[in-house]
Each structure stands twice: as structure tokens, then as C-alpha cells.
Design a protein around this motif. Structure first.
Motif, PDB file in Angstrom:
ATOM      1  N   THR A  14       0.841  -1.207   0.000  1.00 12.21           N
ATOM      2  CA  THR A  14       0.000   0.000   0.000  1.00 12.21           C
ATOM      3  C   THR A  14       0.871   1.251   0.000  1.00 12.21           C
ATOM      4  O   THR A  14       1.828   1.350   0.775  1.00 12.21           O
ATOM      5  CB  THR A  14      -0.919   0.008   1.222  1.00 12.21           C
ATOM      6  OG1 THR A  14      -1.809  -1.108   1.165  1.00 12.21           O
ATOM      7  CG2 THR A  14      -1.757   1.294   1.269  1.00 12.21           C
ATOM      8  N   THR A  15       0.530   2.204  -0.855  1.00 13.43           N
ATOM      9  CA  THR A  15       1.228   3.471  -0.894  1.00 13.43           C
ATOM     10  C   THR A  15       0.213   4.612  -0.747  1.00 13.43           C
ATOM     11  O   THR A  15      -0.994   4.370  -0.636  1.00 13.43           O
ATOM     12  CB  THR A  15       1.979   3.667  -2.229  1.00 13.43           C
ATOM     13  OG1 THR A  15       1.035   3.915  -3.288  1.00 13.43           O
ATOM     14  CG2 THR A  15       2.814   2.437  -2.573  1.00 13.43           C
ATOM     15  N   GLU A  16       0.686   5.832  -0.791  1.00 14.86           N
ATOM     16  CA  GLU A  16      -0.185   7.002  -0.722  1.00 14.86           C
ATOM     17  C   GLU A  16      -1.161   7.035  -1.887  1.00 14.86           C
ATOM     18  O   GLU A  16      -2.238   7.599  -1.814  1.00 14.86           O
ATOM     19  CB  GLU A  16       0.678   8.270  -0.708  1.00 14.86           C
ATOM     20  CG  GLU A  16      -0.091   9.574  -0.692  1.00 14.86           C
ATOM     21  CD  GLU A  16       0.803  10.791  -0.803  1.00 14.86           C
ATOM     22  OE1 GLU A  16       0.262  11.905  -0.929  1.00 14.86           O
ATOM     23  OE2 GLU A  16       2.049  10.624  -0.792  1.00 14.86           O
ATOM     24  N   PHE A  17      -0.762   6.399  -3.011  1.00 17.99           N
ATOM     25  CA  PHE A  17      -1.536   6.539  -4.250  1.00 17.99           C
ATOM     26  C   PHE A  17      -2.389   5.328  -4.606  1.00 17.99           C
ATOM     27  O   PHE A  17      -3.239   5.403  -5.488  1.00 17.99           O
ATOM     28  CB  PHE A  17      -0.566   6.832  -5.408  1.00 17.99           C
ATOM     29  CG  PHE A  17       0.238   8.079  -5.174  1.00 17.99           C
ATOM     30  CD1 PHE A  17      -0.312   9.330  -5.378  1.00 17.99           C
ATOM     31  CD2 PHE A  17       1.546   7.991  -4.732  1.00 17.99           C
ATOM     32  CE1 PHE A  17       0.431  10.484  -5.156  1.00 17.99           C
ATOM     33  CE2 PHE A  17       2.305   9.129  -4.503  1.00 17.99           C
ATOM     34  CZ  PHE A  17       1.735  10.391  -4.709  1.00 17.99           C
ATOM     35  N   ARG A  18      -2.166   4.174  -3.944  1.00 20.79           N
ATOM     36  CA  ARG A  18      -2.997   3.010  -4.253  1.00 20.79           C
ATOM     37  C   ARG A  18      -3.022   2.062  -3.067  1.00 20.79           C
ATOM     38  O   ARG A  18      -2.105   2.053  -2.236  1.00 20.79           O
ATOM     39  CB  ARG A  18      -2.500   2.293  -5.496  1.00 20.79           C
ATOM     40  CG  ARG A  18      -1.095   1.749  -5.394  1.00 20.79           C
ATOM     41  CD  ARG A  18      -0.690   0.937  -6.631  1.00 20.79           C
ATOM     42  NE  ARG A  18       0.707   0.552  -6.556  1.00 20.79           N
ATOM     43  CZ  ARG A  18       1.166  -0.469  -5.830  1.00 20.79           C
ATOM     44  NH1 ARG A  18       0.313  -1.203  -5.112  1.00 20.79           N
ATOM     45  NH2 ARG A  18       2.437  -0.759  -5.799  1.00 20.79           N
ATOM     46  N   GLN A  19      -4.072   1.287  -2.983  1.00 18.79           N
ATOM     47  CA  GLN A  19      -4.255   0.321  -1.918  1.00 18.79           C
ATOM     48  C   GLN A  19      -3.731  -1.054  -2.370  1.00 18.79           C
ATOM     49  O   GLN A  19      -4.089  -1.546  -3.455  1.00 18.79           O
ATOM     50  CB  GLN A  19      -5.741   0.201  -1.556  1.00 18.79           C
ATOM     51  CG  GLN A  19      -6.070  -0.808  -0.483  1.00 18.79           C
ATOM     52  CD  GLN A  19      -5.477  -0.425   0.869  1.00 18.79           C
ATOM     53  OE1 GLN A  19      -5.530   0.727   1.274  1.00 18.79           O
ATOM     54  NE2 GLN A  19      -4.892  -1.391   1.558  1.00 18.79           N
ATOM     55  N   GLY A  20      -2.870  -1.654  -1.548  1.00 19.85           N
ATOM     56  CA  GLY A  20      -2.371  -2.970  -1.862  1.00 19.85           C
ATOM     57  C   GLY A  20      -3.457  -4.025  -1.750  1.00 19.85           C
ATOM     58  O   GLY A  20      -4.374  -3.935  -0.930  1.00 19.85           O
ATOM     59  N   VAL A  21      -3.332  -5.039  -2.594  1.00 16.88           N
ATOM     60  CA  VAL A  21      -4.319  -6.123  -2.589  1.00 16.88           C
ATOM     61  C   VAL A  21      -3.597  -7.443  -2.324  1.00 16.88           C
ATOM     62  O   VAL A  21      -2.662  -7.794  -3.036  1.00 16.88           O
ATOM     63  CB  VAL A  21      -5.051  -6.199  -3.950  1.00 16.88           C
ATOM     64  CG1 VAL A  21      -6.051  -7.351  -3.943  1.00 16.88           C
ATOM     65  CG2 VAL A  21      -5.760  -4.877  -4.251  1.00 16.88           C
TER      66      VAL A  21
END
Length: 252
Positions: free
Chosen positions: A244-251
């Protein structure tokens, strides 16, 4: 105004847009003739006064700057690579400060970046090396005692050595003494980004032998570390679908 400008690593088209513009506007150019590609001077005005600092002392360089300032001329002090690395710019700036002469700095592409490009190299590979030591061997000019090559070598980080091609046998000894294994990957990059660029992969213990075999005695960078041969590394977390980063959610 005096502009300290980074000329880039050698190729004429690797100077910055800002640096190119300053060259086109300059009334006076003082360039480091021993390393800067003279082709860069083709963009100067016909009336531009050009001085080769390789044949000048610091005092002579400063005299040209002072005279240009008195005549309200714009001066470019053209250094190789990025002036902040081995450019000897601080002593020039301190003198200009004393005289109240205005100056600024225009960064350039350093030759250590050009050397990486020559080898399609990433200096910072995850779980291999996340640090780059930029240094040089001690020759006729000393280095601080705490910054000997052997001391840096103890970290086994990626190392880039300037101004050391004529001292490769001593360099080998310092690297091994510090902790690099003899078979640690290394590279010699001669005149990175110039038309005559050459690059050779070797090991720490064969640096001197490799340079001798190819007639390389100067104007080269030495790179040491496992990144030279793209040693087994971990995937970057930045682009890992589970991260997970500021720009997308890890799956997961």
C-alpha cells in the motif's frame, strides 16, 4: 552575474536546458578544458570571450571574473559533470562573496550518472545496496584520515571512485583491506557518454590488469559492488501489488 554551470558528463546534448541557455547568453566563458567537451562552446556568441581554466591558476580565473563583473558582463564558469563534485567551486564562491559579486549554480548531470547509463546499471538494488559512496583515492592531494577508501569499503556498499584510475593497484589493496572480496564485481567506465566511451566489467582484484589491457590511464570512473553484475535482488515494494502506498491500496 556569474553562473557556475554543470557541463554534464561529456555528450554535448547532456547539458541542462538552463545551462545551454546561459552559454548562449554569456559574454565570458571560463571552462575546465581538461574535462569539458569543447563542442559545448559552439553555442556561444561570436563576441564571447573564452578562457580555458586548465591553463590558469585560481587567481587568474578570479581576475577574469572580477574584470567581467566590472564591465557588467555575464560570465559562465563551466565545470565538468555537476560542479558540486570535485569542482573546486567553494574557493571561487568565497572570494566572490568577499567582493560582493553575485553568482548562482546551475546543476549538471554528473559523470557517475553517465557511468551508470553506460552499464545500464542501477546503483541502489533492494537488499543488495541502498547506499552509494562517492570518493577518490588519496594521491598527490590528501583525503581526510577518516575517509580512506579502506574505511568506506568496510560497509560493502556501492562505491564510485573519481580521480583514481592512475592508482588502481593501490586501490585494489585498499578495497580488499577494507572488506571487499577479491571477486567482488567492479567496472571501469572511460569517458562516459563521450563518443569514445568504453566500459569493462572486471573484479576488485583485476582492476589494474583490466585498465592496463585496454590502455586506460585517466578520465575513467571505477564502480565497485554487487550491483555491477545485477546481483540477485528483491522486487521493489513501490510497485508490488500487495504494498500500500499514498496513491494506491495494496491487494493481498
Amino acid at each position: 552575474m556569474i553562473h557556475f554551470v554543470g557541463a554534464g558528463p561529456g555528450a554535448e546534448d547532456l547539458i541542462t536546458v538552463r545551462g545551454q541557455r546561459y552559454l548562449e547568453q554569456a559574454d565570458v566563458v571560463i571552462y575546465a578544458g581538461s574535462l569539458v567537451n569543447p563542442g559545448l562552446l559552439k553555442s556561444t556568441k561570436e563576441t564571447c570571450e573564452i578562457y580555458n581554466s586548465a591553463k590558469m591558476t585560481l587567481e587568474e580565473v578570479l581576475e577574469v571574473m572580477e574584470q567581467a563583473d566590472r564591465e557588467q558582463k555575464m560570465t559562465v564558469r563551466l565545470h565538468t559533470g555537476d560542479p558540486c563534485l570535485y569542482g573546486a567551486i567553494r574557493e571561487q564562491m568565497d572570494h566572490l562573496d568577499e567582493l560582493g559579486i553575485a553568482y548562482d549554480s546551475c546543476p549538471g548531470v554528473s559523470s557517475f550518472c553517465g557511468a551508470a547509463a553506460a552499464l545500464n546499471l542501477e546503483y541502489t538494488l533492494p537488499e543488495v545496496s541502498q547506499s552509494v559512496v562517492i570518493t577518490r583515492m588519496e594521491g598527490r592531494t590528501p583525503v581526510p584520515a577518516k575517509e580512506k577508501v579502506a574505511a568506506f569499503a568496510s560497509h560493502n556498499a556501492t562505491m564510485v571512485l573519481f580521480l583514481s584510475t592512475g592508482l588502481l593497484e593501490k586501490l585494489e589493496g585498499q578495497l580488499i583491506e577494507g572488506g571487499y572480496k577479491e571477486d567482488t564485481p567492479a567496472a571501469i567506465v572511460y569517458k562516459a557518454t563521450w563518443p569514445e566511451e568504453e566500459s569493462y566489467i572486471c573484479t576488485v582484484s583485476t582492476l589494474a590488469e583490466t585498465a592496463k589491457a585496454h590502455g586506460i590511464t585517466k578520465t575513467a570512473l571505477i564502480i565497485v559492488g554487487d550491483v555491477v553484475t545485477h546481483h540477485a535482488y528483491e522486487r521493489s515494494k513501490l510497485y508490488d501489488p500487495e504494498f500500500t502506498t499514498e496513491f494506491r491500496q495494496g491487494v493481498k
